[in-house]
Design an enzyme around this catalytic site. Sequence first.
Site, PDB file in Angstrom:
ATOM      1  N   SER A 194       0.794  -1.235   0.000  1.00  0.00           N
ATOM      2  CA  SER A 194       0.000   0.000   0.000  1.00  0.00           C
ATOM      3  C   SER A 194       0.826   1.286   0.000  1.00  0.00           C
ATOM      4  O   SER A 194       0.262   2.367  -0.182  1.00  0.00           O
ATOM      5  CB  SER A 194      -0.953   0.010   1.198  1.00  0.00           C
ATOM      6  OG  SER A 194      -2.016  -0.897   0.966  1.00  0.00           O
ATOM      7  N   VAL A 195       2.132   1.176   0.155  1.00  0.00           N
ATOM      8  CA  VAL A 195       2.978   2.358  -0.069  1.00  0.00           C
ATOM      9  C   VAL A 195       2.814   2.826  -1.521  1.00  0.00           C
ATOM     10  O   VAL A 195       3.069   3.982  -1.853  1.00  0.00           O
ATOM     11  CB  VAL A 195       4.449   2.046   0.280  1.00  0.00           C
ATOM     12  CG1 VAL A 195       5.364   3.223  -0.005  1.00  0.00           C
ATOM     13  CG2 VAL A 195       4.567   1.653   1.758  1.00  0.00           C
TER      14      VAL A 195
END
Length: 272
Positions: free
Chosen positions: A23-24
Amino acid sequence: SYGLANFDTKRPLNDSSVFELASVSKQFTAAAVLLLRDKGMLKLTDSLRQYFPELPYPGITLYHILTHTSGLPDYESAMNEKWDRRKIAFNPDMISFLAREKPPVVFQPGTKWEYSNTGYALLASIVEKVSGQAFHAFLSANIFKPLRMGHSRIYNTRRSLKDTIPNYALGFVYDDSLKTYRMPDSVSDLHFVYYLDGIQGDGVVNANTADLLTWDRALQSFSLLPEATQKEMTQRHALVDTAKKTYYGFGVFLDSTEYGNVVSHSGGWPGY
């Protein structure tokens, strides 16, 4: 750097190893949307159904999606129940699945904050529709190449095309019963790493630490996004946690500490 990039071959990690960012990745998706907005190719007030009229979710704007205030249902849990796990799903498959199965919204748009992988996957598909480019090609041409992030790319073809990346850090999980590390593909509870491997936008940017440092410096120096756009991205758009006073911008969390303001994002996927 320390540890192993591959527990089977004992290949060690090094300072150039490429990792799944999970999710970065969302900040890159948000930046892609903002780049298109700055070119006048879309508006944040555009509705989701403007791009995908087949989806049964009226009243949701790109702004709602960017800030996790859309109320969209979670595609992962829905597909976990009803998707043919022998097939790898890509974004068009996920969109067709939502249109067909019609899982209901979690709440009405703009009334709450709830983290949504579905939303960011849809944003990647909107970037493709608007730009006329594949999402990986758009990020490469507009973010990675201009910033010389030479080890960064969308990587959602490892299982479908047996595509490989040099110096790749493979994610392993520890098996308590066998007392060893295993690829998550061989763990039945983690089979989603296979059948959801093609979804992009909410994850699957892969990079190394040097490229992430380059990205951080580009954001701080406004060398990719104009200063006004950059400030919009890191503005406190949605309240996440009243006690901790955490907010969400576009693809990033925002916190205040005794040392100053923090812009961050976590990411997790089996093995990472």
